[in-house]
Design an enzyme around this catalytic site. Structure first.
Site, short mmCIF file in Angstrom:
data_model
loop_
_atom_site.label_atom_id
_atom_site.label_comp_id
_atom_site.label_asym_id
_atom_site.label_seq_id
_atom_site.Cartn_x
_atom_site.Cartn_y
_atom_site.Cartn_z
CG ASP A 132 -2.00 1.01 1.23
OD1 ASP A 132 -2.35 1.45 0.13
OD2 ASP A 132 -2.49 1.38 2.30
CG LEU A 156 -9.06 -10.10 -3.52
CD1 LEU A 156 -8.86 -9.99 -5.03
CD2 LEU A 156 -7.83 -10.71 -2.87
CG LEU A 167 -4.85 -7.27 -0.83
CD1 LEU A 167 -5.58 -6.72 -2.05
CD2 LEU A 167 -4.83 -8.79 -0.89
CB CYS A 197 -22.67 2.01 1.92
SG CYS A 197 -21.58 3.46 1.95
CB SER A 215 -12.26 4.56 4.89
OG SER A 215 -12.59 3.40 5.62
CG ASP A 241 -13.96 -2.70 9.73
OD1 ASP A 241 -13.19 -2.48 8.78
OD2 ASP A 241 -13.56 -2.91 10.89
CB CYS A 243 -18.91 -2.44 2.63
SG CYS A 243 -17.13 -2.17 2.49
#
Length: 310
Positions: A132, A156, A167, A197, A215, A241, A243
């Site tokens: 990231d 993902l 990731l 959401c 976020s 968090d 979703c």
């Protein structure tokens, strides 16, 4: 045969270092992503995150990031907590990834060690590691390497353990046997993330208006949070968090085994008053090595005040 053996060695070493999944793809231009990224930027869905509009070519082509790149190794590291921090009606909430030590440091150290061990076992080859921290389309590369598919919330998703993962990538100049991409979308007709959401940030399946995401509003936005979001933040003081929490695939989430991701002991009992009366000194102590340093003390207190006004 060498390329297949390299793939086995990489996956074996990654597992030893605690990575939950490892996938391999051939480095090259992400042709399908170019028009999507361009359209997303043209819609100004990146808000004030100007860096996302930079290095357009590098973002789509890892060979422009690492000279002679032949392979992208995608890695996933679980951060789903055994015990969640209180999330009652009055509690201010942190995204789970921010409970413990900043993942950039934890994962980057592991990636550097992984690269070193691979060079010792395979021989000299070049490459760089990323978490990231550079223009790398990490979700797309993870999908291309078979680790999951992109859900309607654009994250993902992995069939075995959901989406609570960091990731990371190694881009190397070594030729390695690639894995087949994840071609199927297992979201089906489910729309739970879109429906849940509160700021309507997911504008259509797979497309997120980042400038409306909680976020973004609590971390990336440097000015005052727009009044239109009053009453819609659901007490998220850093990240969100929602979703992920509603995603059916996250019923397969398993607790992480990383001590570095455990919350600071004081954080476990943080109540409404603790947030409101937090001093710079307390912030520095409790969040010393935390991802919350990104907002700084002033940014976090701006979020607290906005939520308390709701």
């Amino acid at each position: 045969m060498k390329k297949e053996k390299y793939a086995q060695i990489i996956k074996s070493q990654a597992k030893l270092l605690g990575f939950d999944f490892c996938g391999i793809s051939e480095a090259g231009f992400l042709e399908d992503e170019a028009p999507r990224l361009e359209n997303w930027l043209n819609q100004h869905y990146h808000g004030q995150m100007a860096y996302l509009a930079n290095h357009f070519d590098k973002r789509l082509d890892p060979t422009k990031l690492v000279e002679g790149a032949k392979t992208v190794v995608s890695l996933m590291y679980n951060y789903y907590p055994q015990d969640q921090l209180p999330e009652g009606k009055e509690d201010l909430k942190l995204a789970k990834y921010a409970y413990g030590k900043d993942y950039h440091f934890v994962i980057k150290d592991k990636l550097k060690l992984l690269l070193k061990k691979l060079q010792e076992e395979i021989g000299d080859f070049g490459g760089r590691v990323f978490v990231d921290s550079a223009p790398v389309m990490e979700r797309q590369w993870a999908q291309k390497s078979g680790l999951g598919w992109l859900g309607k919330n654009s994250l993902l998703l992995n069939r075995k353990m959901g989406s609570f993962f960091f990731l990371a990538e190694m881009i190397i100049d070594l030729e390695v046997s690639p894995d087949p991409p994840m071609a199927k979308d297992y979201c089906g007709t489910c729309t739970k993330c879109l429906d849940a959401c509160p700021t309507d940030a997911i504008v259509q399946a797979g497309v997120v208006d980042g400038s409306r995401c909680i976020s973004y509003l609590t971390i990336e936005l440097k000015e005052a949070i727009p009044e239109e979001f009053k009453g819609k933040m659901e007490n998220w003081v850093f990240g969100c968090d929602i979703c992920q929490d509603v995603c059916p695939w996250n019923r397969f989430s398993k607790p992480h085994q990383e001590d570095e991701f455990l919350p600071h002991p004081e954080l476990k009992n943080f109540g409404e008053r603790d947030w409101e009366e937090m001093t710079k000194e307390t912030f520095g102590k409790v969040f010393q090595k935390s991802a919350l340093k990104r907002t700084k003390y002033e940014g976090l207190m701006r979020n607290v005040r906005f939520l308390k006004k709701e």
